[in-house]
Write an enzyme that holds these catalytic residues in place. Structure first.
Site, PDB file in Angstrom:
ATOM      1  N   GLU A 103      -7.073-112.725 -41.549  1.00 58.27           N
ATOM      2  CA  GLU A 103      -6.194-111.672 -41.049  1.00 58.27           C
ATOM      3  C   GLU A 103      -6.952-110.921 -39.950  1.00 58.27           C
ATOM      4  O   GLU A 103      -7.999-111.363 -39.485  1.00 58.27           O
ATOM      5  CB  GLU A 103      -5.786-110.711 -42.179  1.00 58.27           C
ATOM      6  CG  GLU A 103      -6.939-109.944 -42.797  1.00 58.27           C
ATOM      7  CD  GLU A 103      -6.492-108.976 -43.873  1.00 58.27           C
ATOM      8  OE1 GLU A 103      -5.422-109.179 -44.458  1.00 58.27           O
ATOM      9  OE2 GLU A 103      -7.232-108.003 -44.121  1.00 58.27           O
TER      10      GLU A 103
ATOM     11  N   ASP B 272      -9.175-100.236 -40.166  1.00 60.08           N
ATOM     12  CA  ASP B 272      -8.577-101.171 -39.196  1.00 60.08           C
ATOM     13  C   ASP B 272      -8.610-100.630 -37.762  1.00 60.08           C
ATOM     14  O   ASP B 272      -7.583-100.596 -37.076  1.00 60.08           O
ATOM     15  CB  ASP B 272      -7.124-101.460 -39.579  1.00 60.08           C
ATOM     16  CG  ASP B 272      -6.950-101.824 -41.045  1.00 60.08           C
ATOM     17  OD1 ASP B 272      -7.807-102.554 -41.568  1.00 60.08           O
ATOM     18  OD2 ASP B 272      -5.972-101.364 -41.657  1.00 60.08           O
TER      19      ASP B 272
END
Length: 445
Positions: free
Chosen positions: A202, A31
């Site tokens: 997301e 991420d």
């Protein structure tokens, strides 16, 4: 959790790590949110670990956060752990749920946003914030999460007029809300981001380019899995118009990204799990991204080379080649850190690595990490092409086997300045199909 015992979690003490893909190998990182502050590139990733045998842990085991900065041309400095899960003032202890963060600068203050499971059980994840006068901390963490915000993956946009927006959420719906000037509270009720395709989403990352608002996100296609998609709008609050994919699914794992412009080039940061071989232990990567004339984004294909332009003192991971002949690459073995190597090298075979910055010519020698199971031959380092100027020569010797590695150093024969392609040429007896294995080179002053 016996199913995890087969995994080897490679971790050693390391301050500086290498810059080709994956960006770091001393720990698992996912991420990656990249930001440019004062012309310097930083990454704010999450951190995967292997669950302890017999312990209780979620599918993703993520205990804390680190910060990285780019030093020289391809070396990433690990600034260490800045927040542990058990240091979150409002967080549930030992939850291993420290998912994707973000950091943004307003005025002279850096604001670090992160999701964590709350101790009060009010939602799956709440989002907290910390402040610092430095992009690498230390941060002062707010005692409570941001009221009115429930979800994961905070993505921040600071508009030209000084207004800041927080995008967040995971599932069919993503939300956006304007922040107050203090960057710690919201101005009103969050609204759903309209115009996005259906299915799971997301990994919000918004940015502005040529007056257009780009909302980029991880999007799961039922038939493909995680991809990176994007949409555009003339307002930070939308509605948005879906434009397509920036990156296809890779390896049937998750993906989560960020996009920044650094030194005149756009870069897509993302993650993959090729180092571990396990989709819950990921490694951050980066590749260049381009816009078409109409403002749409060209689809990015993952590479091993990535964005690096190594200079003196940086590690040149030679297996991230631009061209290769009469040689192959494979996963490294023996007493080496995880990664790849150049192998099965034949007579006059070569590997070419573009854009190495020799700077003002301070490099006096080249160090090479190699292994060798025989005693005949050498490898040369030449400039620009396989028949270019010879700048270093490495005579081979038996290291103990093809999986036993040593570091050898050779003097640079004459001063080299500026940016050059380098070519490693392998020489031995004709017919030899294994001359040497080569991992990396370093220019040394």
């Amino acid at each position: 959790m016996k199913k995890y015992t087969f995994l080897f979690y490679f971790c050693f003490i390391c301050i500086y790590t290498f810059g080709q893909n994956p960006l770091v190998t001393h720990m698992y990182t996912a991420d990656p949110t990249a930001r440019v502050f004062d012309d310097k590139l930083y990454i704010y990733p999450s951190h995967d670990i292997v669950p302890k045998p017999g312990g209780k842990a979620p599918k993703f085991c993520m205990p804390d956060y680190h910060i990285f900065s780019l030093e020289n041309g391809s070396t990433w400095k690990d600034h260490g752990r800045i927040l542990d899960q058990n240091e979150v003032p409002w967080g549930k202890k030992d939850a291993y749920g420290m998912w994707a963060p973000d950091c943004i600068k307003k005025g002279d203050t850096y604001y670090y946003y992160y999701p964590a499971p709350p101790e009060d059980g009010s939602f799956f994840r709440r989002i907290g914030v910390g402040t610092s006068k430095s992009p690498t901390g230390p941060f002062k963490w707010e005692e409570n999460y941001i009221a009115g915000v429930k979800g994961i993956d905070p993505g921040l946009l600071l508009d030209d007029n000084g207004k800041a927006y927080l995008y967040y959420g995971g599932g069919d719906d993503i939300y956006v809300v304007q922040l107050k000037d203090n960057m710690k509270e919201i101005t009103g009720k969050p609204i759903k981001v309209e115009g996005l395709p259906s299915s799971y989403k997301e990994g919000s990352f918004p940015f502005k380019h040529n007056g257009v608002y780009y909302y980029t996100f991880a999007h799961v296609f039922p038939e493909e899995g995680y991809t990176i998609g994007y949409a555009t709008s003339d307002s930070p609050l939308g509605p948005f118009t879906y434009k397509g994919k920036i990156m296809d699914n890779i390896g049937n794992g998750t993906n989560h990204h960020s996009i920044v412009k650094y030194k005149g080039k756009w870069i897509l940061f993302y993650h993959w799990w090729e180092i571990s071989g396990y989709s819950r232990l990921r490694s951050m990567r980066a590749d260049y991204m381009e816009f078409k004339e109409d403002g749409t984004i060209k689809k990015v294909k993952p590479t091993l080379r990535g964005i690096a332009k190594p200079t003196v003192g940086d590690t040149i991971q030679i297996d991230r080649y631009n061209e290769i002949r009469e040689a192959k690459t494979a996963f490294v073995g023996g007493n080496e850190p995880k990664g790849w190597m150049v192998c099965d090298t034949r007579m006059m075979g070569y590997v070419k690595f573009n854009d190495v910055d020799f700077g003002k010519g301070t490099a006096k020698s080249i160090a090479a990490r190699f292994s060798c199971g025989q005693r005949n031959g050498s490898f040369e380092v030449r400039l620009d092409n396989p028949k270019g100027k010879l700048i270093a020569d490495f005579p081979l010797h038996f290291t103990g086997g093809w999986n036993t590695w040593e570091t050898m150093e050779a003097k640079i024969k004459e001063k080299v300045t500026g940016v050059h392609n380098i070519v490693v040429v392998f020489k031995s007896l004709w017919g030899a199909d294994k001359i040497a294995n080569l991992n990396w080179l370093i220019l040394k002053d």
